[in-house]
Design an enzyme around this catalytic site. Structure first.
Site: not given
Ligand code: NAD
Length: 295
Positions: A170, A238
């Site tokens: 990744k 990050k």
């Molecule tokens: P986001 O911030 O939209 O979602 C994260 C969710 O986790 C939020 O709803 C938040 O409320 C929840 N959360 C955070 N801490 C928490 C806790 N302690 N307990 C319960 N819930 C908690 O992020 P995202 O864009 O969905 O990304 C999530 C992961 O996937 C990240 O590591 C990101 O790098 C990776 N990612 C994102 C994408 C993208 O296009 N957005 C693509 C591939 C990978």
């Protein structure tokens, strides 16, 4: 299967919906309650804490921002492991450091709980379509079990090595995406300063060797100045830091990743960390003294 899902953000929410639609019994938890209610309306059971999810599930999927979030949800007060039974499986789809994945796997193994790191690529669109690419690290049997769950969200599902290997792949993915976005940003900035028909230019560029999913998805956002995330700049920063740390550990020079990380840092310093990563074009425009925001 009884599947727990924690983290219902941009990516997690549509992924959890696919698991429900695939026929799994899904119990969900998120820090903010409204997202849990949305999933309840789609047929999931709303959990009240990570521990509640662990009690109801045989497999728990996490989709959280960063390593400390995953550690807190699993091992913190009212964490998943306080209730998850031996023989269960944790699948972490978040993008975190490979070292954190290895440490988490070891802590879980001491409780007879298997772990697979399974970060994803494909963005929000891929999560909604259920066509993510998933890179899995872990032991053969754990990866086989993880695949039975993740097939509901993925078009490409590949076992790339032991625990942590998924996160290393990744990191490479995020180097490629950031580099591609940076060059698309430079090309668009150049074309916009000339008499070229930019839309026509992008059409022909998309038909040759310069074609890419990044060009296809991000150039239109740059032209429309539509920087609503999507994938937040802060999250990509990050990931680039993870890539730089992995390169340092492997004693590999990654100069382009270093420069791009600085461009992303400049974006954050200007207060744009919450925008979609296609906003990287703004860093490049600032270097050239073109005022993107007044266009
Ligand atoms: P986001 O911030 O939209 O979602 C994260 C969710 O986790 C939020 O709803 C938040 O409320 C929840 N959360 C955070 N801490 C928490 C806790 N302690 N307990 C319960 N819930 C908690 O992020 P995202 O864009 O969905 O990304 C999530 C992961 O996937 C990240 O590591 C990101 O790098 C990776 N990612 C994102 C994408 C993208 O296009 N957005 C693509 C591939 C990978």
């Amino acid at each position: 299967m009884n599947v727990g899902f924690i983290g219902l953000g941009v990516m997690g929410k549509p992924m959890a919906v696919h698991l429900v639609d695939a026929g799994h019994q899904v119990v969900v938890f998120n820090r903010s309650r409204p997202k849990v209610a949305e999933l309840e309306a789609r047929g999931a059971v709303g959990g009240t804490s990570p521990a509640h999810v662990g009690e109801k599930a045989d497999v728990v999927v996490t989709m959280l921002p960063d390593s400390p979030d995953v550690e807190e949800v699993l091992f913190g007060a009212e964490g998943v492991v306080s209730t998850l039974r031996p023989g269960s499986l944790v699948i972490d789809c978040s993008t975190i450091s490979p070292d954190a994945a290895v440490t988490i796997a070891a802590r879980l193994a001491a409780m007879d709980i298997a772990f697979v790191d399974a970060p994803v690529s494909g963005g929000e669109a891929g999560a909604i379509a259920g066509t993510l690419a998933v890179m899995m690290g872990g032991e053969e049997e754990a990866v086989r079990r993880a695949g039975e769950v993740l097939t509901a969200v993925a078009a490409t599902l590949v076992h790339v090595g032991p625990v942590g290997a998924g996160q290393l792949v990744k990191a490479a993915n995020q180097m490629l995406v950031a580099g591609n976005i940076a060059l698309v940003g430079e090309a668009v900035t150049l074309l916009q300063r000339t008499d070229v028909d930019v839309d026509a230019a992008l059409t022909v560029l998309g038909g040759g060797l310069a074609a890419s999913k990044v060009l296809e998805a991000k150039a239109p956002k740059m032209l429309a100045r539509d920087f609503a995330p999507g994938f937040r700049v802060d999250l990509h920063y990050k990931d680039l830091k993870i890539a730089l740390a992995a390169a340092e550990r492997a004693q590999i020079a990654v100069p382009l990743t270093g420069v791009i990380t600085q461009l992303v840092q400049a974006l954050r310093s200007a207060g744009d960390g919450g925008l979609d990563h296609s906003a990287l074009i703004k860093s490049l425009e600032r270097l050239s003294g073109t005022s993107s925001d007044s266009r």
